[in-house]
Design a protein around this motif. Structure first.
Motif, PDB file in Angstrom:
ATOM      1  N   GLY A  37     -28.499  -4.117   2.038  1.00 14.13           N
ATOM      2  CA  GLY A  37     -29.096  -4.346   0.727  1.00 14.13           C
ATOM      3  C   GLY A  37     -28.496  -5.545   0.016  1.00 14.13           C
ATOM      4  N   ARG A  38     -27.191  -5.756   0.179  1.00 15.57           N
ATOM      5  CA  ARG A  38     -26.542  -6.869  -0.519  1.00 15.57           C
ATOM      6  C   ARG A  38     -26.866  -8.203   0.133  1.00 15.57           C
ATOM      7  NH1 ARG A  38     -21.424  -5.397  -0.033  1.00 15.57           N
ATOM      8  NH2 ARG A  38     -21.382  -4.278  -2.020  1.00 15.57           N
ATOM      9  N   GLU A  39     -26.859  -8.251   1.487  1.00 20.31           N
ATOM     10  CA  GLU A  39     -27.008  -9.516   2.187  1.00 20.31           C
ATOM     11  C   GLU A  39     -28.432  -9.789   2.651  1.00 20.31           C
ATOM     12  OE1 GLU A  39     -24.193  -9.685   5.333  1.00 20.31           O
ATOM     13  OE2 GLU A  39     -22.464  -9.262   4.030  1.00 20.31           O
ATOM     14  N   LYS A  40     -29.294  -8.767   2.573  1.00 24.03           N
ATOM     15  CA  LYS A  40     -30.694  -8.908   2.986  1.00 24.03           C
ATOM     16  C   LYS A  40     -30.803  -9.338   4.452  1.00 24.03           C
ATOM     17  CE  LYS A  40     -32.295  -8.072  -1.167  1.00 24.03           C
ATOM     18  NZ  LYS A  40     -31.004  -7.759  -1.812  1.00 24.03           N
ATOM     19  N   ARG A  41     -29.942  -8.759   5.281  1.00 22.72           N
ATOM     20  CA  ARG A  41     -29.969  -9.035   6.708  1.00 22.72           C
ATOM     21  C   ARG A  41     -29.280  -7.895   7.444  1.00 22.72           C
ATOM     22  NH1 ARG A  41     -25.200 -10.846   9.115  1.00 22.72           N
ATOM     23  NH2 ARG A  41     -23.455 -11.072   7.666  1.00 22.72           N
ATOM     24  N   ILE A  42     -29.536  -7.795   8.756  1.00 26.60           N
ATOM     25  CA  ILE A  42     -28.780  -6.855   9.579  1.00 26.60           C
ATOM     26  C   ILE A  42     -27.395  -7.467   9.796  1.00 26.60           C
ATOM     27  CG2 ILE A  42     -28.659  -5.640  11.792  1.00 26.60           C
ATOM     28  CD1 ILE A  42     -30.937  -4.739  10.021  1.00 26.60           C
ATOM     29  N   PRO A  43     -26.319  -6.767   9.467  1.00 26.97           N
ATOM     30  CA  PRO A  43     -24.978  -7.384   9.458  1.00 26.97           C
ATOM     31  C   PRO A  43     -24.330  -7.518  10.832  1.00 26.97           C
ATOM     32  CG  PRO A  43     -24.822  -5.117   8.758  1.00 26.97           C
ATOM     33  CD  PRO A  43     -26.286  -5.401   8.927  1.00 26.97           C
ATOM     34  N   PHE A  44     -25.126  -7.663  11.870  1.00 27.24           N
ATOM     35  CA  PHE A  44     -24.604  -7.957  13.199  1.00 27.24           C
ATOM     36  C   PHE A  44     -25.744  -8.532  14.021  1.00 27.24           C
ATOM     37  CE2 PHE A  44     -25.376  -3.367  12.769  1.00 27.24           C
ATOM     38  CZ  PHE A  44     -26.441  -3.197  13.622  1.00 27.24           C
ATOM     39  N   GLU A  45     -25.382  -9.197  15.109  1.00 27.25           N
ATOM     40  CA  GLU A  45     -26.388  -9.858  15.925  1.00 27.25           C
ATOM     41  C   GLU A  45     -27.152  -8.854  16.765  1.00 27.25           C
ATOM     42  OE1 GLU A  45     -26.701 -13.499  19.197  1.00 27.25           O
ATOM     43  OE2 GLU A  45     -24.753 -12.724  18.542  1.00 27.25           O
ATOM     44  N   ILE A  46     -28.462  -9.009  16.826  1.00 26.67           N
ATOM     45  CA  ILE A  46     -29.332  -8.161  17.652  1.00 26.67           C
ATOM     46  C   ILE A  46     -30.050  -9.067  18.643  1.00 26.67           C
ATOM     47  CG2 ILE A  46     -31.290  -6.583  17.689  1.00 26.67           C
ATOM     48  CD1 ILE A  46     -30.570  -5.748  14.867  1.00 26.67           C
ATOM     49  N   THR A  47     -29.850  -8.826  19.941  1.00 31.90           N
ATOM     50  CA  THR A  47     -30.479  -9.647  20.967  1.00 31.90           C
ATOM     51  C   THR A  47     -31.140  -8.750  22.002  1.00 31.90           C
ATOM     52  OG1 THR A  47     -28.445  -9.731  22.258  1.00 31.90           O
ATOM     53  CG2 THR A  47     -28.804 -11.505  20.670  1.00 31.90           C
ATOM     54  N   ALA A  48     -32.104  -9.316  22.717  1.00 34.64           N
ATOM     55  CA  ALA A  48     -32.723  -8.589  23.822  1.00 34.64           C
ATOM     56  C   ALA A  48     -31.798  -8.633  25.022  1.00 34.64           C
ATOM     57  CB  ALA A  48     -34.073  -9.216  24.167  1.00 34.64           C
ATOM     58  N   GLU A  49     -31.776  -7.577  25.803  1.00 38.70           N
ATOM     59  CA  GLU A  49     -30.947  -7.512  27.009  1.00 38.70           C
ATOM     60  C   GLU A  49     -31.599  -8.328  28.118  1.00 38.70           C
ATOM     61  OE1 GLU A  49     -28.483  -7.466  29.450  1.00 38.70           O
ATOM     62  OE2 GLU A  49     -27.854  -6.014  27.940  1.00 38.70           O
ATOM     63  N   PRO A  50     -31.014  -9.446  28.522  1.00 39.67           N
ATOM     64  CA  PRO A  50     -31.690 -10.319  29.492  1.00 39.67           C
ATOM     65  C   PRO A  50     -31.535  -9.889  30.938  1.00 39.67           C
ATOM     66  CG  PRO A  50     -29.600 -11.278  28.841  1.00 39.67           C
ATOM     67  CD  PRO A  50     -29.750  -9.993  28.055  1.00 39.67           C
ATOM     68  N   TYR A  51     -30.762  -8.856  31.188  1.00 40.46           N
ATOM     69  CA  TYR A  51     -30.447  -8.536  32.583  1.00 40.46           C
ATOM     70  C   TYR A  51     -31.211  -7.333  33.119  1.00 40.46           C
ATOM     71  CZ  TYR A  51     -26.613 -11.640  31.590  1.00 40.46           C
ATOM     72  OH  TYR A  51     -25.859 -12.715  31.216  1.00 40.46           O
ATOM     73  N   ARG A 112     -12.358  -4.500  -3.095  1.00 39.69           N
ATOM     74  CA  ARG A 112     -13.543  -3.896  -2.446  1.00 39.69           C
ATOM     75  C   ARG A 112     -14.204  -4.894  -1.502  1.00 39.69           C
ATOM     76  NH1 ARG A 112     -14.614  -1.790  -7.751  1.00 39.69           N
ATOM     77  NH2 ARG A 112     -14.422   0.491  -7.816  1.00 39.69           N
ATOM     78  N   LEU A 113     -14.390  -6.113  -1.991  1.00 40.27           N
ATOM     79  CA  LEU A 113     -15.064  -7.124  -1.173  1.00 40.27           C
ATOM     80  C   LEU A 113     -14.227  -7.508   0.041  1.00 40.27           C
ATOM     81  CD1 LEU A 113     -16.498  -9.445  -3.977  1.00 40.27           C
ATOM     82  CD2 LEU A 113     -17.777  -7.895  -2.497  1.00 40.27           C
ATOM     83  N   LEU A 114     -12.916  -7.611  -0.146  1.00 40.01           N
ATOM     84  CA  LEU A 114     -12.046  -7.984   0.961  1.00 40.01           C
ATOM     85  C   LEU A 114     -12.075  -6.932   2.063  1.00 40.01           C
ATOM     86  CD1 LEU A 114      -9.001  -9.444  -0.985  1.00 40.01           C
ATOM     87  CD2 LEU A 114     -10.272 -10.643   0.791  1.00 40.01           C
ATOM     88  N   CYS A 115     -11.881  -5.676   1.685  1.00 35.63           N
ATOM     89  CA  CYS A 115     -11.807  -4.611   2.692  1.00 35.63           C
ATOM     90  C   CYS A 115     -13.171  -4.244   3.249  1.00 35.63           C
ATOM     91  CB  CYS A 115     -11.139  -3.371   2.081  1.00 35.63           C
ATOM     92  SG  CYS A 115      -9.413  -3.622   1.662  1.00 35.63           S
ATOM     93  N   GLY A 116     -14.197  -4.303   2.395  1.00 39.70           N
ATOM     94  CA  GLY A 116     -15.523  -3.869   2.839  1.00 39.70           C
ATOM     95  C   GLY A 116     -16.336  -4.934   3.518  1.00 39.70           C
ATOM     96  N   ASP A 117     -16.026  -6.203   3.255  1.00 34.50           N
ATOM     97  CA  ASP A 117     -16.852  -7.284   3.809  1.00 34.50           C
ATOM     98  C   ASP A 117     -16.021  -8.347   4.518  1.00 34.50           C
ATOM     99  OD1 ASP A 117     -19.579  -6.547   2.826  1.00 34.50           O
ATOM    100  OD2 ASP A 117     -18.586  -6.658   0.891  1.00 34.50           O
ATOM    101  N   GLU A 118     -15.242  -9.103   3.734  1.00 27.72           N
ATOM    102  CA  GLU A 118     -14.584 -10.292   4.274  1.00 27.72           C
ATOM    103  C   GLU A 118     -13.633  -9.967   5.417  1.00 27.72           C
ATOM    104  OE1 GLU A 118     -11.465 -13.599   2.541  1.00 27.72           O
ATOM    105  OE2 GLU A 118     -13.185 -13.057   1.292  1.00 27.72           O
ATOM    106  N   LEU A 119     -12.685  -9.077   5.170  1.00 27.41           N
ATOM    107  CA  LEU A 119     -11.703  -8.761   6.209  1.00 27.41           C
ATOM    108  C   LEU A 119     -12.327  -7.988   7.364  1.00 27.41           C
ATOM    109  CD1 LEU A 119      -8.538  -7.900   4.101  1.00 27.41           C
ATOM    110  CD2 LEU A 119      -8.891  -9.868   5.582  1.00 27.41           C
ATOM    111  N   LYS A 120     -13.280  -7.127   7.056  1.00 28.39           N
ATOM    112  CA  LYS A 120     -13.932  -6.378   8.146  1.00 28.39           C
ATOM    113  C   LYS A 120     -14.711  -7.311   9.061  1.00 28.39           C
ATOM    114  CE  LYS A 120     -14.334  -1.525   7.179  1.00 28.39           C
ATOM    115  NZ  LYS A 120     -15.229  -0.363   7.126  1.00 28.39           N
ATOM    116  N   ASP A 121     -15.364  -8.309   8.455  1.00 25.78           N
ATOM    117  CA  ASP A 121     -16.096  -9.269   9.283  1.00 25.78           C
ATOM    118  C   ASP A 121     -15.136 -10.066  10.159  1.00 25.78           C
ATOM    119  OD1 ASP A 121     -18.474  -8.444   8.244  1.00 25.78           O
ATOM    120  OD2 ASP A 121     -18.685 -10.106   6.829  1.00 25.78           O
TER     121      ASP A 121
END
Length: 349
Positions: A37-51, A112-121
């Motif tokens: 909701g905050r970033e308006k994106r899925i917070p990790f990469e989603i790719t198709a399995e090429p194998y 909150r931002l450090l532990c929940g977003d910045e440092l976790k990323d």
């Protein structure tokens, strides 16, 4: 209330992972929803399995086989890296979930931002680098790299993990005991977390240096001494430290007399055993474990290493002495032969 169906195995795996991180599934999904909701994106990469599905089953097995075939120093470092990443993730999650909504102010919002977003990323980035570093495609390349640079990276992560544990043990009780008033008292915690974030920023350059490095050629007495001192940094048992001083003196006198194969064997086996026993002794001293038993193992490793250095040095010096004697004898024979030839060619009076 949000309800949805989930595969039973997926649910069990997620519940187990959440328990290890100190989370409930509700908290985990809430964190995910908040970030989306905050970033308006899925917070990790989603790719198709090429194998394809077959490769999805085979690829982890191939990676594990490649790593199991790797030298034991790489396996030990991979395990240490995984443990450190898990400890960092657990501390960040514990602090973030413990932040109460009743505490407001700039410092607490930054925490909150450090532990929940910045440092976790950044922690997730370190974990991703760990998976990529020890993947099957890198198994051969890792054997040619300078593991001392990788140890520097691991030591940096260990410092971060230790600082986060200290913050967790201090910050969470402080938040629970807060009864109102000025929230500026949490500013020092914010500053410490910001310092941890800066430490994370320094780690990618270490990884770049690691990939640019090449394995050091064995043979430096100074390098061996530094490895012993690094492994013994946390050891306090007096008689073990005394034995290590004697070993270092022996290494300074005789190590350079060893040939390259002997040095390589010693550093790949005996020295690593000593490093492992020293680390275990330091941990036992810190936690109140069986330090006497660990100290006895250290002394055995020191004795073996001392014997190897002494025997190897004597063998090399004996070989050099024999080679020198053989050269002198050959020169004497050559001189005698030249004298005989000169006598035969000397004209008669």
């Amino acid at each position: 209330m949000v309800n949805f169906r989930m595969d039973e195995n997926v649910k069990k795996c997620m519940e187990q992972a959440c328990r290890e991180m100190g989370l409930s599934m509700t908290t985990a999904f809430t964190i995910f929803a908040t970030k989306v909701g905050r970033e308006k994106r899925i917070p990790f990469e989603i790719t198709a399995e090429p194998y394809g599905p077959e490769s999805r089953r085979e690829r982890p097995r191939r990676q594990e086989e490649a790593l199991e075939e790797a030298p034991s120093p790489l396996i030990e470092r991979r395990e240490r890296l995984e443990v450190l990443c898990a400890e960092i993730r657990q501390s960040l999650t514990a602090v973030h979930t413990a932040v109460p909504s009743s505490i407001t102010g700039l410092s607490m919002e930054r925490i909150r931002l450090l532990c929940g977003d910045e440092l976790k990323d950044k922690a997730a980035g370190a974990a991703g680098s760990a998976r990529s570093l020890f993947s099957a495609r890198n198994a051969e390349a890792l054997k040619t790299k300078d593991l001392g640079v990788l140890d520097e990276y691991l030591d940096g992560l260990a410092d971060i993990a230790e600082e986060l544990r200290a913050l967790q043990s201090a910050l969470i009780p402080a938040m629970k005991s807060w009864t109102g008033g000025d929230a500026g008292a949490f500013a020092p915690y914010e500053q410490r977390l910001a310092a941890v974030s800066r430490r994370f920023d320094e780690l990618p350059s270490v990884i770049q240096r690691f990939w640019a490095s090449s394995a050091q050629i064995p043979g430096s007495a100074r390098t061996v001494q530094m490895r012993i001192r690094r492994a013994a940094a946390a050891v306090e048992t007096p008689y073990v430290l005394t034995a290590l001083e004697s070993l270092e003196s022996l290494i300074s006198r005789h190590y350079d007399a060893l040939d390259s194969p002997a040095k390589a064997r010693m550093e790949a086996h005996y020295l690593q055993t000593l490093e492992l026993t020293l680390r275990e002794l330091g941990q036992a001293e810190e936690t109140g474990g069986d330090s006497a038993g660990k100290a006895a193992l250290c002394l055995r490793a020191v004795n073996v290493l001392s014997q190897v250095v002494s025997d190897g040095g004597r063998a090399r010096r004996e070989l050099d002495r024999r080679n020198l004697e053989a050269e002198v004898e050959a020169l004497e024979r050559l001189a005698a032969l030249r004298g005989d030839i000169a006598g035969e060619l000397k004209p008669e009076a």
